[in-house]
Design a protein around this motif. Structure first.
Motif, PDB file in Angstrom:
ATOM      1  N   ALA A 330       0.840  -1.198   0.000  1.00  0.00           N
ATOM      2  CA  ALA A 330       0.000   0.000   0.000  1.00  0.00           C
ATOM      3  C   ALA A 330       0.877   1.252   0.000  1.00  0.00           C
ATOM      4  CB  ALA A 330      -0.909   0.008   1.218  1.00  0.00           C
ATOM      5  N   VAL A 331       0.317   2.317  -0.525  1.00  0.00           N
ATOM      6  CA  VAL A 331       1.006   3.607  -0.561  1.00  0.00           C
ATOM      7  C   VAL A 331       0.053   4.662  -0.019  1.00  0.00           C
ATOM      8  CG1 VAL A 331       2.274   5.232  -1.997  1.00  0.00           C
ATOM      9  CG2 VAL A 331       2.065   2.884  -2.734  1.00  0.00           C
ATOM     10  N   ARG A 332       0.632   5.601   0.717  1.00  0.00           N
ATOM     11  CA  ARG A 332      -0.217   6.658   1.285  1.00  0.00           C
ATOM     12  C   ARG A 332       0.559   7.974   1.232  1.00  0.00           C
ATOM     13  NH1 ARG A 332      -2.733   5.181   6.924  1.00  0.00           N
ATOM     14  NH2 ARG A 332      -0.570   5.230   7.611  1.00  0.00           N
ATOM     15  N   THR A 333      -0.167   9.061   1.044  1.00  0.00           N
ATOM     16  CA  THR A 333       0.512  10.355   1.069  1.00  0.00           C
ATOM     17  C   THR A 333      -0.381  11.456   1.609  1.00  0.00           C
ATOM     18  OG1 THR A 333       1.813  11.951  -0.214  1.00  0.00           O
ATOM     19  CG2 THR A 333      -0.058  10.962  -1.326  1.00  0.00           C
ATOM     20  N   GLU A 334       0.270  12.394   2.241  1.00  0.00           N
ATOM     21  CA  GLU A 334      -0.385  13.603   2.739  1.00  0.00           C
ATOM     22  C   GLU A 334       0.357  14.763   2.082  1.00  0.00           C
ATOM     23  OE1 GLU A 334      -3.009  13.895   4.941  1.00  0.00           O
ATOM     24  OE2 GLU A 334      -2.866  16.071   4.698  1.00  0.00           O
ATOM     25  N   GLU A 366      -2.424  -3.320  -2.997  1.00  0.00           N
ATOM     26  CA  GLU A 366      -3.677  -3.734  -2.355  1.00  0.00           C
ATOM     27  C   GLU A 366      -4.524  -2.530  -1.967  1.00  0.00           C
ATOM     28  OE1 GLU A 366      -2.992  -6.702   0.835  1.00  0.00           O
ATOM     29  OE2 GLU A 366      -1.031  -6.951  -0.106  1.00  0.00           O
ATOM     30  N   ALA A 367      -3.873  -1.415  -1.680  1.00  0.00           N
ATOM     31  CA  ALA A 367      -4.635  -0.231  -1.270  1.00  0.00           C
ATOM     32  C   ALA A 367      -3.780   1.011  -1.441  1.00  0.00           C
ATOM     33  CB  ALA A 367      -5.070  -0.350   0.190  1.00  0.00           C
ATOM     34  N   ALA A 368      -4.452   2.165  -1.541  1.00  0.00           N
ATOM     35  CA  ALA A 368      -3.736   3.440  -1.638  1.00  0.00           C
ATOM     36  C   ALA A 368      -4.650   4.545  -1.144  1.00  0.00           C
ATOM     37  CB  ALA A 368      -3.322   3.708  -3.080  1.00  0.00           C
TER      38      ALA A 368
END
Ligand code: FES
Ligand code: FES
Lengths: 806, 162
Positions: A330-334, A366-368
């Motif tokens: 998964a990757v996440r960003t703010e 799987e998710a972002a």
């Protein structure tokens, strides 16, 4: 299907005797450009070359400070100048309801400041005089009294409760918040991060993409000529989108649209800098209206750098959740986005963050999840420019930097890590976790080809040996996927205008043709490639086809050239309009050959009876028949022409693998880009020579952004990059000889399978270069350093003092 | 003030303000718009012309300083309808895209080849290092100049008006 062999050897260099240019394609292939004979003779016509009898000159007075209330303006001395025809302030414009104009993002921007100035160099007044120099002289005679206000410069402090409110012109505005945006599934993403914290690995890094500027070599300019008798406005202007501009002028100025003709003559580079409507254009139109004479405005380099559309300015926190074996989950960003004083972003309305949503890159996740807050600051407006493909530059930089951060922590080879995580060919069309449907792709062959060209394994060996000796050599990889060709009109529009493009093709009686486009070249070579598209489809040689563009009176409506959309959208329109003409030609041919339409077949400009190759007619014979005496098949109109408006069903998704090799001088911290290998896949190739040129240009941009370019400010909001002495652009000394290659994975939904190439290299190269520099600095234990990697910033990083740029 | 200079072989006299920059004189007064204006700081080189066979940046030269001198611009590169090999090289090697930097680049290239008929890649890079191209990434410009050098070695031509 992916073709990994080059259609031609793009690294072959023409010489006076190798005949590389002798082959004249009647369609796709290497072909010299039709625009060059005039440009090498100095006979191009750029905006500032336009002269109209009686023309006056306009110059703009700009604010000396970033945030200030206008107390008073005394223009009497300027008006008394013997060569001055008019001096106009914001108050004067307000009397005509023209002081504010809409931006392309449904915000408003001051044409001339009325209440206060909101960025240094904002437009405050204009002078119209008999010549350039007098207009500038008179600016000095305008006396403006300002009351200084505290500016908001550091975007990180813009949302603090006691921050001064910049946009008090907006009803009820009590803070500097511009908009919030999100994409993906926050909960699903957090669930995977929670699991990875326990059982896998999570990496986090703060990454800044600084404010940069496209700085095309030609600055912005226009000549406005409003005929007082007919009421018709002719506007020669540096615009990448003449039709969209015309419609906006009609809506803003209240001029009827048929009384506006926008002409974009030769454009000296655009890169998104010439998409917005700038106050200078509007002031020129107003001036011509007021004075009844043509008026020219040509900004100087400083004005271009300090007031026109900047690019980037994203502060991003990136996070990746992965398994310990290196499977990215998964990757996440703010993101904190600095939009300057007005939201002037040029992007489809429903996409306030542009196409940043493709930040999941080329990987099967799987998710972002992404969340962004955009804010106002006391800086120039803009945001989407510099060949960014609507913010894909930022998206690709984030993911490709983060993948390297993960590789660093896992002590894995960054090439191998990427190869292990690619979306697989059988997964296309692939829907990303943020909702983008990638049309086609086959990533591994492209990556392997780049590694082969670079000699990746040998480079790593060389690096290991050099490290032993204390030498700093770095190898950087980036693998990018772009989403270009905006866009399906069901969800993409700019100010309500659907992002479709028209095309019109007329075949003259003698078999020559004219094709009229809604898009506009700024150096990409449309006059050549669009003739090649028509030639490929109907067999009329490219030299017999005139390409007309950049004139709203003489071309069909369409949204223009930016976001690499000319080939994906307008190129498709050109192919389809040619097919329409070909269908009609086939009916005429059937009459001429006395056969049924179904029995006639087409190949390369000739129509034949199936199985009887002797009986044939050419497209030129048919053109004469279509216009000539004698009967045509029943029910058929004369003439041989067609028109179309093409609405793309999806975006196209070009991709590429880039490998950069740098050497860092341990004594001076200077970075030298030694090699750069770029393997691009833009689908079907129309003209490999032009594709190579587009890639080269974008790679040099990447060197600029990664190592040199930044629009910076001091704490008072003074722009510190107001000239080419301060805003450094690569020269031939800072860039290597590029090594390019291609794979070909055609777009399944584009009529000729082409995907667009204009911005790929600008998008893909900065992370490759930064990754290489960070890799070179590995012995110092460095996992990340922010652009621009100037010697002083690299030096600080080597000493553990790296700070993000402001 | 009255200023007379020889531009591309023609004697031209104009009454101009003493502060007039050569680039504006050439473009606005003489109508030779092939020479461009891209900055004010001698950085971009889109304004390069020759003054007495020497490439100069016309944005930082006063027109009055060239009184009595020979000025050559891109419009003077062609001889009797024949392109200069440098111009031909730029076409053959895709040495231009938007074409805005091109006249200045070609004037510098011509001057380089007149002094050094067989320059190395490094020498070419250095020769054009005072000029910016935002479109091409320079490799094709270098190839264009190499093309011209090769062409001139194969077919000795009358190079440049001196
Ligand atoms: S205009 Fe002369 S160097 Fe830029
Ligand atoms: S070709 Fe556009 S600046 Fe050089």
């Amino acid at each position: 299907m992916t073709v990994t062999e080059d259609p031609v050897d793009t690294n072959a260099v023409p010489t006076p005797d190798n005949n590389l240019n002798d082959h004249k394609p009647n369609g796709f292939g290497r072909m010299l450009r039709k625009e060059d004979p005039r440009l090498v003779r100095g006979r191009g016509q750029f905006c500032d070359d336009v002269t109209v009898p009686g023309m006056l000159h306009l110059a703009i007075l700009r604010a000396p400070m970033a945030h200030a209330r206008i107390v008073s303006i005394d223009k009497s001395a300027a008006e008394a100048h013997p060569k001055v025809k008019a001096v106009v302030t914001g108050e004067d414009l307000a009397a005509h309801n023209l002081a504010w104009m809409p931006t392309l993002s449904n915000d408003v921007q001051a044409v001339l400041a009325t209440d206060k100035v909101r960025f240094q160099h904002q437009e405050v007044a204009f002078v119209v005089a008999e010549d350039r120099y007098s207009a500038r002289d008179a600016l000095e005679l305008i006396d403006v009294e300002y009351e200084w206000l505290e500016p908001v410069i550091d975007v990180r402090k813009a949302l603090e409760p006691d921050a001064p409110v910049i946009r008090d012109d907006l009803d009820g505005k009590t803070d500097n918040h511009c908009f919030d945006w999100e994409a993906g599934d926050a909960e699903a993403t957090e669930a995977i991060f929670a699991d990875a914290r326990e059982n896998g690995v999570v990496v986090t890094e703060d990454i800044v993409y600084p404010r940069v500027h496209p700085a095309p070599m030609e600055t912005c300019a226009c000549v406005a000529d409003l005929d007082p008798v007919s009421g018709k406005l002719t506007l020669w202007s540096t615009t990448q989108a003449p039709h969209a501009h015309r419609t906006v002028y009609a809506l803003v100025a209240g001029l009827p649209e048929h009384k506006i003709r926008v002409i974009a003559p030769d454009i000296g580079g655009g890169f998104g800098n010439k998409v917005p409507i700038y106050p200078g254009y509007v002031c020129s139109i107003v001036a011509s209206l007021l004075i009844g004479k043509p008026v020219k405005w040509a900004e100087d380099r400083t004005e271009n750098l300090v007031s026109t559309g900047f690019a980037r300015d994203y502060i991003m926190r990136g996070e990746i959740a992965a398994t310990k074996e290196g499977k990215i989950r998964a990757v996440r960003t703010e993101v904190l986005a600095d939009h300057g004083a007005f939201n002037g972003v040029a992007a489809p309305v429903k996409y306030p963050a542009g196409f940043f949503g493709v930040f999941t890159g080329s990987y099967d996740l799987e998710a972002a999840y992404a969340h962004m807050s955009a804010v106002y600051t006391n800086k120039a407006p803009g945001g989407v420019a510099y060949a960014c493909s609507f913010r894909i530059t930022e998206a690709v930089y984030l993911i490709e930097r983060m993948v390297d951060v993960l590789a660093y922590d896992l002590e894995m080879d960054p090439a191998e890590l990427r190869l292990n995580n690619f979306i697989q060919p059988e997964q296309f069309p692939y829907e990303s976790k943020t909702g983008w449907v990638y049309d086609s792709g086959d990533y591994e062959p492209t990556m392997r080809k780049a590694m082969g060209m670079a000699g990746y394994d040998e480079l790593r060996k060389e690096q290991a040996e050099k490290r032993e000796r204390g030498e700093l050599m770095g190898i950087g990889i980036s693998f990018f996927t772009e989403a270009v060709g905006a866009g399906p009109r069901k969800d993409m529009d700019i100010l309500g205008l659907g992002m479709a493009d028209g095309c019109e093709l007329r075949v003259h009686p003698t078999g020559k043709a004219v094709v009229r486009l809604s898009v506009k070249t700024q150096g990409q070579g449309h006059e050549t490639t669009f003739a090649q598209i028509i030639a490929e489809e109907i067999g009329i040689p490219p030299e017999d086809i005139d390409v007309v563009h950049g004139d709203t009176d003489n071309t069909p409506f369409g949204l223009g050239t930016y976001g690499s959309r000319s080939t994906p959208v307008s190129g498709a329109a050109a192919a389809l309009v040619a097919r329409k003409v070909r269908d009609k030609a086939q009916i005429i041919a059937s009459g001429m050959l006395e056969a049924s339409v179904a029995d006639v077949e087409y190949e390369a400009g000739t129509f034949r009876i199936k199985g009887d190759p002797e009986k044939s007619v050419t497209i030129q014979d048919i053109a004469m028949k279509a216009h000539g005496a004698g009967d045509l098949p029943e029910g058929l109109e004369g003439g041989l022409e067609a028109q179309i408006c093409y609405n793309p069903e999806n975006l196209t998704y070009p991709f590429g693998a880039y490998i950069c090799v740098v050497d860092v001088d341990p004594g001076t911290a200077e970075v030298k880009v030694r090699r750069f290998v770029a393997v691009d896949d833009c689908g079907t190739q129309i003209n490999p020579m032009i594709i190579e040129g587009q890639v080269h240009g974008g790679l040099a941009d990447g060197v600029g952004m990664a190592l040199m370019e930044m629009i910076s400010f001091d704490e008072d909001g003074n722009c510190l990059a107001g000239s080419l002495m301060d805003y450094l652009i690569p020269t031939a000394m800072e860039v290597p000889d590029w090594e390019t290659g291609h794979t070909v994975t055609p777009s399944p939904h584009h009529p000729i399978g082409a995907k667009g190439i204009g911005e790929s290299a600008t998008v893909g190269s900065p992370p490759a270069i930064v990754n290489a520099v960070v890799d070179a600095l590995k012995p110092y234990g460095i996992r990340h350093a922010d652009m621009p990697l100037t010697p002083s910033r690299v030096w600080e990083a080597m000493r553990g003092n790296h700070t993000p740029p402001i | 003030m009255e200023v007379t200079m020889n531009v591309n072989g023609d004697e031209v006299t104009r009454d101009i303000e003493p502060r007039t920059l050569l680039v504006h004189h050439i473009r606005d007064h003489l109508g030779l718009t092939g020479t461009h204006w891209g900055c004010d700081t001698s950085n971009c080189g889109t304004c390069v012309v020759w003054v007495d066979d020497e490439p100069v940046k016309s944005c930082t030269t006063l027109a009055a300083m060239t009184a009595g001198h020979d000025v050559r611009t891109v419009e003077g590169m062609e001889t009797d309808g024949e392109l200069d090999p440098v111009q031909e090289g730029f076409i053959q090697c895709h040495g231009l895209q938007c074409g805005f930097c091109t006249p200045g680049m070609m004037m510098t290239a011509r001057a380089l080849l007149d002094r050094n008929p067989d320059p190395t890649e490094a020498e070419i890079r250095e020769a054009i290092s005072g000029q910016i191209c935002r479109c091409t990434g320079y490799s094709t410009i270098i190839r264009s100049i190499q093309w011209a050098a090769k062409k001139e070695q194969e077919t000795p031509v009358e190079v440049s008006a001196s």
